[in-house]
Write a protein that holds these residues in place. Structure first.
Motif, PDB file in Angstrom:
ATOM      1  N   SER A 112     -70.757 -26.774 118.250  1.00  0.00           N
ATOM      2  CA  SER A 112     -71.652 -27.205 118.436  1.00  0.00           C
ATOM      3  C   SER A 112     -72.155 -28.614 118.057  1.00  0.00           C
ATOM      4  N   SER A 113     -71.175 -29.424 117.855  1.00  0.00           N
ATOM      5  CA  SER A 113     -71.256 -31.028 117.245  1.00  0.00           C
ATOM      6  C   SER A 113     -71.136 -31.361 117.971  1.00  0.00           C
ATOM      7  N   LEU A 114     -70.548 -31.773 119.309  1.00  0.00           N
ATOM      8  CA  LEU A 114     -70.555 -32.433 120.547  1.00  0.00           C
ATOM      9  C   LEU A 114     -71.539 -32.659 121.069  1.00  0.00           C
ATOM     10  N   LYS A 115     -71.171 -34.612 121.004  1.00  0.00           N
ATOM     11  CA  LYS A 115     -72.435 -35.058 121.730  1.00  0.00           C
ATOM     12  C   LYS A 115     -71.706 -35.780 122.492  1.00  0.00           C
ATOM     13  N   GLY A 116     -70.720 -36.275 122.889  1.00  0.00           N
ATOM     14  CA  GLY A 116     -70.530 -37.004 124.119  1.00  0.00           C
ATOM     15  C   GLY A 116     -68.526 -36.173 124.468  1.00  0.00           C
ATOM     16  N   ILE A 117     -69.053 -36.331 126.093  1.00  0.00           N
ATOM     17  CA  ILE A 117     -67.715 -36.412 126.513  1.00  0.00           C
ATOM     18  C   ILE A 117     -67.836 -37.919 127.752  1.00  0.00           C
ATOM     19  N   ARG A 118     -66.001 -38.970 127.288  1.00  0.00           N
ATOM     20  CA  ARG A 118     -66.545 -39.627 127.859  1.00  0.00           C
ATOM     21  C   ARG A 118     -65.432 -39.424 129.366  1.00  0.00           C
ATOM     22  N   LEU A 119     -65.853 -39.679 130.893  1.00  0.00           N
ATOM     23  CA  LEU A 119     -64.204 -38.972 131.692  1.00  0.00           C
ATOM     24  C   LEU A 119     -64.253 -40.982 133.005  1.00  0.00           C
TER      25      LEU A 119
END
Length: 169
Positions: A112-119
Motif C-alpha cells: 500500500s505504500s508503493l509509489k514507484g516501479i522503475r523498469l
C-alpha cells in the motif's frame, strides 16, 4: 546477518519468520534465493541483492512489512507469485534487467505504500492482471524506457497506471 562467501544459495524458508532480522548482506557468490526465504521477516528493512542472483522464489519476501525499497539485479526476469505480497512499507521497486520482466500473481499485492516501479528493460506483456492490488494504479507510478511508453499505456494491466519515461533509449 552477513552471509559468508562460501554460500551459493539461500534455501527455501531459510530465514522465514525471523522477526528480529533487520538487515542482511548477501555475497556475490549467491545465485538463488528460495521460496519463502525471508517470509514474514517483519523487521527486515535493508537487503542488498547482488547481481549474481538470477532466481528469487515465490513468497521470498512476503510479509516483510518494514522493507522500504528493493533493487532487483539484471538476472531477474520475473517477479514470482507473492514475492513482495504484504510488504506494506515498500515504496520503490527497481528492476535492473535489460530484458522484459514479468510480474506474476500477487507479486506486489498489499504494498500500500508503493509509489514507484522503475523498469530498465523492455515490454512486460505477460504480467498478471492480479499482480497488484485493484486500486494500485491510483498510487503507483511506473517508469519505463522511452521506447516502451506507448506500449505500456495501451496494454493491460499497465494502461491503468501513470506511465512515464525515465531515460532515452
Amino acid at each position: 546477518i552477513v552471509i559468508p562467501n562460501s554460500v551459493t544459495s539461500i534455501s527455501s524458508s531459510a530465514f522465514a519468520s525471523c522477526s528480529s532480522l533487520t538487515s542482511i548482506v548477501i555475497p556475490n557468490s549467491v545465485t538463488s534465493i528460495g521460496s519463502s526465504a525471508f517470509y514474514k521477516c517483519s523487521h527486515l528493512q535493508v537487503i542488498d541483492i547482488p547481481n549474481s542472483v538470477t532466481s528469487i522464489g515465490s513468497s521470498a519476501f512476503e510479509g516483510c512489512s518494514n522493507l522500504t525499497s528493493i533493487k532487483l539485479p539484471e538476472g531477474i526476469t520475473d517477479v514470482r507469485d507473492n514475492t513482495f505480497k504484504g510488504c506494506s512499507s515498500l515504496k520503490r521497486v527497481e528492476l535492473l534487467s535489460q530484458v522484459p520482466v514479468v510480474f506474476h500473481s500477487g507479486s506486489l499485492r498489499g504494498c500500500s505504500s508503493l509509489k514507484g516501479i522503475r523498469l530498465h528493460g523492455g515490454w512486460c506483456s505477460n504480467t498478471s492482471s492480479d499482480a497488484f492490488d485493484k486500486n494500485a494504479s491510483s498510487y503507483i507510478n511506473v517508469q519505463v524506457p522511452e521506447i516502451y511508453v506507448n506500449a505500456f499505456k495501451n496494454a493491460e494491466p499497465w494502461s491503468k497506471f501513470n506511465i512515464t519515461k525515465h531515460y532515452s533509449h
